[in-house]
Design an enzyme around this catalytic site. Structure first.
Site: not given
Length: 1428
Positions: A974, A1063, A1065, A1287, A1293, A1332, A1336
């Protein structure tokens, strides 16, 4: 325990049927009746409550209506009692004379309504019942007055029987009074052969009684004021009495200034008839005001002196008049009311601040809240003052005109003076604004004329040279009774005046009939000469700004309806925002602007929202505007279609159900209904599996959501199985709430004919605290218990699925399901083979290199959504499908699909954007998104609220300025994030270029992105758009690769068809700064600098944040040091590290698929060895480095090239306009200035802030002035706030369990007071919040972190490294705000007192043993305190 008057009256009310209304001075100032009569409807005293009650009576069939109100409210509503409804329907008003002003009672004397007055709690209980009987008997309104008093408080009373006497309608009033043993007038004291008597209409107390008794005066109290039974009064007065004084307790002298008091008039009205019963030598009217305790004897003595004199004075007042008598409770009520008024004013500042921003010098609020004159805040007062001011200004204009004609000035420059005055006259009479320069010149020239009188006269009234933007501010009280209100007067005046009407009624409290509140907007639009706008500051700041500007430009009356829904004057902005969204989305509060002077009907009415209420639809249909609007707005068109098709859908559903019933007839087995409630999809999948297996065994099975199951039809079911997951704190999932509410509130349901079972899904460790354990599978357990309670017969005992079992919920499910088949007699039959679930890996393989059916889904206008598989694939394109969770339940209740919209994330390697790129994003946010931009925690931009038909134009718009979204999400590498580094241009340039190189090197090579989003033309394109991206040398690939056989195909040399397991990063930091959280990502590159030159990077591998609550197999992890790589090889090293993860990462379990688990499963050394094998060289030993911060440093700095950089504080990365901080407008202005050939660019930080960078000195002053104008230069915040991050979470979301971005600022505000007290305002504490556990905002490396567990509940983590180098640990599970504040305030205080010099908070809590350190990610769940 003694019962007070309020409790006594409430007991009566709760025993009588019919609607009840309570009046309150403010929403936040609760009536004492509110908790005692919970079903009552609350009305504001300032909003003409009896007018609303009148409307209710017209439409209801209530046998009796009850009103709980106060004396002043009765007085203000007197005109409404003339309504026929009050004359012909039983309405009982229990009236609290809070100010002890009994003259209010006499104001009702001519209305002929029954009026009773109680003096004590015992009497309140009796007289409240009496009032109902009098009202029903007379079939008209009745009033029961009482004053707050301790008089005879301990007298016990137990009500007997029903409130209403049997056949009360046929009784005489005297019979009713006798039944309740109530005498119209009653002797209060015992005296011997009195000569003087006093009839007292007021509140009795022991001191009054004692005072008159000592003077041997007979004291009589009035229990029934209307009818005025004079005969009864005269009959109880002994023959020895010679005088009678009619004494009225009053707080207001104005009621006693007439020749005769009302009580005296009542007496004489009937006295001629009954004079033979009793003659008096003197009949005197008097009043009594406020008398201090201990002073009654003196007042009584003076009163009797007057009565006993030869010529008594009528209407004398004793005690202090014009002084309200009050109790502690009434004083508190007044104080609370004043606080509530101030609270409402503070909330209204959301609109008033925007008005001030438009033209602060010429703005004039005609009815200022804090005005010095009595009544000045009243809109009617403001309109009156405006009319007077207009008249004065018109006279002034005539004076100027006359002065110009006569030209008698003796200024130093008469020629210019006459010219300026003539110009002023022309513009003023044309309704055009006159610039300040002209006015200043006129005044200065007039001052030079010291001779003529005309100059002196004009100077004396010089304020009239300037015109003002005149505004009236009214509450939603002006929404009622339009024909006779100020609104009507403003509209019909034709004057150039603006009116802001603030409606504060929350959508969830709206009246079902809708007839009480009139629609001002429609009223004004139908009138025709008026500008009208409907706005909502918490829905669209831009639209509010546009409406205010247009209203001020309109030459005539303007009505701006502003929505500000609050349940209490002390509400925070979050519930107001949520209510606003519900109202706007439902069409209850449409956003629009209407200018009747615009001839083009396409432009005269502008709809700024996508839903309409019926009345507005009808108006637009009538004006032939609706079809025009629908053709311009696909979302409006879809909403209109969905609403219109509701009935058709229900008919179609019935046909489908009938057809399905016919199909089931072919099956031989018994019927089975499977009903599910599911948020995450697991319960739904289980229910569908049960249904498939049931059909395979020959059962007549059907599966549906619980909310689609009717409570009325439930007893007709034969066999039914319920499957439910657990949401929040033991709550039912969204699609089961309505069913559960209906079931638990049912009173007469018999389920003895049905057989049932329940399977519940939960997590036994999700709520670790003992006091929270009952939340485990609570919905399923509650449902099971309720079904048994109503007589249901178990098919089998409840099944409990536990995520903590080895096979998750399947362990419990596989034990429970066979019991169901056995109970239904089909356990010997074979079920069907279960289809293999489609995994993300299957989706990727079958996607044709990320195409799926995305293109086809975009063309489907019947829904705002795309398919579930496409939802996974669009992530690779930088797109997440979401819906607005604030309004999800409301839309479901209305039969509408969720408010689907998409989040679009940019791939922005290096975190840089040119001013032109920023302006394009700003434009797209306004025209394609929700009007805001979000800076992410990975230094890029996100657009939210992009509806499906705007998705393609938005992405094309981004690409037109060479920005793209490919690989911003999905199972690929990403966005590559780098340190912002404003003070070192050279190093920043190098690391930024390297970041861009890595991003481009690892970019997916599919042409699907270009094919779906960029190929061909689109209606939303602007000239030159496609040329820009077609000429681009980097970015998304445009052409396929030539492969064997001369075929063109997509090839992914790095990723293959399955891409990565999860993902990936990469970040680059520059020591000593760690503003990217280098330890928290799959690859963290620590820049090594020698002689101000980047030579290479220390490489960290295996960091990652995401976890699952209470799943100990998931954990956060910090990266492991692999060693040093030279800068020219770093992109290759990143590639090979990614390859090992690609080949060895877990593709069977996405919760175990991140690199952090791969490296722990393999071991650090083995993973490193495999990377080195692919590299053909080894990592060097890591170079020395030092990190001492992971926060941003705000304000200005200058780099070595002399360029200036400003780091602006953007709280939680949300770039938006608010009344307090119009940051979005400010950044747009700065970008516009910088695009004019000026210097500068924008940079983003991983902490969600923004830099205005590379500003040359020549542009510096102008940029600074813009920063100041739009409050972007404000960095004077607490260290805690400056170091915080959050976040997005709610409302967009889909994974959020709790609030984050919208809540953290408010929580920090509540903590800042404690920080100030402890001298910690400027001390940095890294605090992060997420909705959550996916992490993030990287909460697991913060010193203080709050991770959402359920709505309003968070896990509290402590002990992260201040520089982001150490993981924190759970300190408390599932705590709410009060506990959070208590814990953190206490810990901050300890830190202030006990810390070592320079010791960060995260280190302090570990050193002092408050929390154990987390030394390695896989030990994150160890050493958590038992009482956590």
């Amino acid at each position: 325990m003694s019962v007070g008057q309020v409790e006594a009256i409430a007991q009566t009310i709760n025993s009588i049927a019919g609607a009840t209304f309570i009046t309150q001075p403010a929403k936040a100032v609760e009536s004492p009746f509110r908790p005692l009569v919970p079903d009552a409807q609350v009305l504001l005293e300032s909003n003409d409550p009896y007018l609303e009650i009148d409307a209710h009576i017209s439409q209801s069939e209530d046998a009796v209506v009850t009103v709980l109100t106060t004396g002043p409210t009765i007085l203000k509503n007197l005109p409404f009692f003339l309504s026929n409804n009050f004359k012909t329907k039983p309405v009982v008003s229990h009236v609290d004379l809070t100010n002890f002003d009994f003259s209010i009672i006499t104001s009702l004397r001519d209305l002929n309504y029954p009026i009773v007055i109680s003096q004590s709690p015992k009497e309140a209980a009796i007289y409240s019942r009496l009032a109902y009987n009098l009202a029903v008997n007379s079939q008209k309104s009745a009033f029961h007055f009482y004053a707050p008093s301790q008089y005879q408080l301990k007298d016990a009373f137990k009500p007997k029987g029903d409130v209403l006497i049997k056949d009360v309608e046929s009784l005489q009033t005297s019979d009713i009074l006798a039944y309740f043993d109530v005498k119209p007038f009653e002797l209060v004291n015992k005296v011997s052969k009195p000569k003087d008597s006093v009839l007292y209409l007021g509140q009795l107390n022991d001191e009054i009684i004692e005072g008159f008794t000592k003077e041997n005066v007979l004291l009589i109290t009035a229990n029934v004021y209307q009818p005025f039974y004079l005969q009864s009064l005269l009959s109880i007065i002994p023959s020895s009495v010679e005088t009678i004084t009619l004494l009225l307790q009053s707080a207001n002298i104005s009621t006693t200034q007439s020749s005769f008091s009302p009580l005296l008039l009542d007496f004489f009205q009937e006295y001629p008839k009954y004079q033979t019963l009793k003659n008096f030598s003197k009949i005197v009217g008097s009043s009594i005001g406020f008398i201090q305790s201990g002073k009654y004897a003196t007042a009584i003595e003076n009163l009797l002196k007057n009565v006993r004199s030869s010529n008594p004075v009528q209407n004398l007042s004793f005690g202090k008049v014009n002084t309200e008598i009050s109790t502690k409770s009434s004083k508190k009520l007044l104080e609370d009311h004043e606080k509530a008024q101030a609270g409402a004013w503070k909330l209204e500042q959301a609109y008033l601040k925007v008005l001030e921003q438009i033209d602060p010098t010429n703005l004039r609020i005609l009815n200022e809240f804090n005005g010095s004159n009595v009544g000045q805040s009243n809109p009617e007062y403001g309109f009156g003052s405006f009319l007077y001011d207009q008249e004065q200004r018109e006279n002034f204009v005539e004076s100027v005109h006359k002065a110009v004609q006569e030209n008698r000035f003796h200024s130093i420059d008469n020629s210019n003076l006459i010219g300026y005055l003539s110009q002023w006259l022309v513009q003023t009479r044309s309704g055009l604004p006159v610039d300040d320069k002209t006015i200043t010149e006129v005044i200065e020239l007039l001052k030079t004329d010291e001779v003529s009188e005309v100059s002196k006269e004009l100077l004396a009234k010089q304020e009239y040279f300037r015109s003002h933007k005149n505004w009236l501010v009214g509450s939603d009280a002006w929404s009622y009774d339009l024909g006779s209100s100020g609104i009507h007067n403003v509209i019909t005046s034709g004057k150039n005046i603006n009116m802001l009407v603030i409606d504060s009624e929350p959508y969830n409290e709206k009246k079902a009939d809708g007839n009480r509140k009139k629609d001002i907007g429609l009223y004004a639009m139908n009138y025709g000469n008026c500008y009208v706008a409907s706005i909502a500051i918490y829905s669209s700041y831009t639209q509010v700004l546009q409406a205010f500007i247009e209203a001020e430009k309109f030459n005539g009356p303007s009505i701006v309806l502003a929505y500000l829904p609050y349940s209490s004057e002390f509400d925070s902005t979050l519930p107001i925002l949520q209510e606003t969204k519900r109202a706007v989305d439902s069409g209850y509060w449409p956003l629009y602007r209407y200018d009747p002077t615009i001839e083009d009907e396409k432009e005269s009415f502008k709809l700024d929202s996508s839903n309409l209420r019926k009345q507005l639809k009808d108006f637009l249909d009538r004006e032939n505007k609706l079809s025009l609007l629908a053709s311009k707005d696909p979302l409006l068109s879809r909403n209109l279609t969905q609403t219109a098709n509701t009935e058709i859908k229900s008919q179609q559903k019935k046909v489908a159900e009938d057809s399905f019933a016919e199909l089931l007839k072919g099956l031989s087995g018994p019927p089975l209904t499977v009903a599910f409630a599911s948020d995450g999809g697991n319960a739904e999948a289980v229910a569908k599996k049960i249904n498939r297996q049931a059909l395979g065994r020959g059962l007549k099975s059907v599966v549906l959501e619980m909310d689609d199951l009717s409570i009325e039809d439930l007893p007709t079911e034969t066999n039914i199985v319920f499957v439910t997951s657990t949401s929040g704190q033991g709550e039912f999932p969204t699609n089961g709430k309505q069913f559960w509410d209906a079931l638990k509130n049912a009173t007469d349901i018999d389920l003895s004919t049905i057989k049932f079972s329940v399977f519940a899904l939960g997590d036994s460790e999700y709520w670790p605290r003992k006091e929270d354990k009952h939340y485990y599978n609570k919905p399923g357990k509650d449902l099971h218990a309720k079904l048994l309670f109503y007589g249901g017969v178990e098919l089998s005992e409840i099944g409990l699925g536990d995520d903590q079992d080895a096979d998750g919920f399947n362990t419990g499910f596989n034990e429970w399901l066979p019991k169901i088949w056995k109970a239904l007699g089909v356990d010997k039959l074979e079920g069907v083979e279960e289809p293999k679930p489609i995994t993300n890996e299957d989706m990727k393989v079958g996607s044709d290199f990320l195409r799926g059916t995305i293109a086809e889904g975009l063309q489907d206008s019947s829904t705002g959504a795309i398919s579930s598989i496409d939802q996974q694939l669009t992530k690779f394109h930088g797109i997440y499908m979401q819906d607005d969770r604030d309004i999800r339940d409301d839309r479901k209740a209305e039969g509408l699909e969720p408010a689907y919209a998409f989040m679009v994330r940019l791939r922005l390697p290096g975190g840089k954007a040119t001013p032109a790129q920023y302006l394009k994003l700003d434009q797209l946010a306004d025209f394609r998104g929700n009007g805001t931009l979000k800076i992410t925690t990975r230094a890029t931009f996100q657009l939210h609220g992009v509806v499906k038909h705007d998705l393609k134009p938005a992405i094309r718009g981004m690409n037109s300025v060479l920005l793209d979204t490919l690989a911003a999400c999905g199972d690929v590498n990403r966005n590559v994030m780098v340190s912002a580094l404003p003070h070192n241009a050279k190093i920043h340039g190098q690391v930024s270029a390297i970041g861009a190189k890595i991003s481009e090197h690892l970019l997916p090579q599919t042409t699907a992105y270009h094919e779906i989003w960029l190929q061909g033309d689109d209606d939303g394109d602007e000239p030159g758009d496609s040329k820009a991206w077609e000429a681009r040398k980097d970015g998304p690939k445009r052409t396929k690769t030539l492969v064997a056989g001369n075929a063109l195909a997509d090839v992914e040399p790095f990723y293959g068809k399955t891409y990565l397991p999860r993902k990936f990063k990469i970040v680059i930091n520059v020591p000593p700064y760690n503003d990217v959280d280098v330890y928290a990502h799959d690859i963290g590159l620590i820049t090594i600098i020698e002689n101000n030159e980047v030579v290479g990077f220390n490489v960290l591998v295996g960091g990652g944040m995401g976890t699952t609550h209470n799943n100990k197999k998931t954990y956060p992890r910090t990266g492991s040091m692999f060693g040093f790589i030279p800068k020219d090889k770093i992109h290759i090293a990143c590639e090979k590290i990614m390859f090992v993860q690609r080949d060895y990462g877990d593709r069977t379990n996405r919760k175990h698929a991140r690199l952090k688990y791969t490296i722990d499963d393999m071991g650090v050394e083995l993973y490193k060895e495999k990377v080195e094998t692919l590299l053909d060289f080894k990592f060097e030993e890591p170079r020395e480095f030092k990190i001492d911060s992971n926060i941003d440093f705000f304000g200005w700095c200058k780099d070595e090239l002399g360029l200036n950089h400003f780091t602006a504080f953007i709280e939680n990365g949300r770039i938006e306009d608010t009344p307090e901080l119009p940051q979005k407008s400010g950044l747009k202005k700065i970008a516009e200035y910088l695009t004019e050939g000026k210097s500068g660019e924008f940079r983003l930080t991983g902490n969600q802030h923004l830099l205005i960078s590379n500003i040359e000195d020549k542009d510096l002053d102008h940029v600074k002035s813009l920063l100041a104008q739009y409050k972007l230069d404000n960095t004077d915040f607490s260290g805690l706030r400056l170091s915080s991050a959050a976040c997005v979470a709610f409302p967009t979301c889909g994974l959020a369990m709790a609030e984050s971005e919208r809540y953290l600022p408010a929580l920090i505000t509540k903590l800042e007071e404690a920080l100030e007290e402890n001298g910690l305002r400027h001390d940095s504490v890294v605090m992060r919040m997420t909705g959550c556990p996916n992490g993030c905002a990287r909460p697991w490396v913060a010193e203080v972190a709050l991770v959402g567990k359920a709505y309003g509940a968070y896990n509290l983590m402590l002990g992260g490294g201040h520089h982001g180098e150490r993981l924190n640990k759970i300190y408390r599970y599932s705590i709410k705000e009060d506990e959070i504040l208590e814990i953190l305030k206490g810990l901050f205080k300890r830190w202030s007192l006990e810390r070592n010099e320079g010791e960060p908070f995260g280190d302090f809590v570990i050193r002092t043993g408050i929390i154990k350190p987390t030394l390695e990610g896989k030990y994150f769940h160890d050493d958590i305190a038992e009482d956590a």
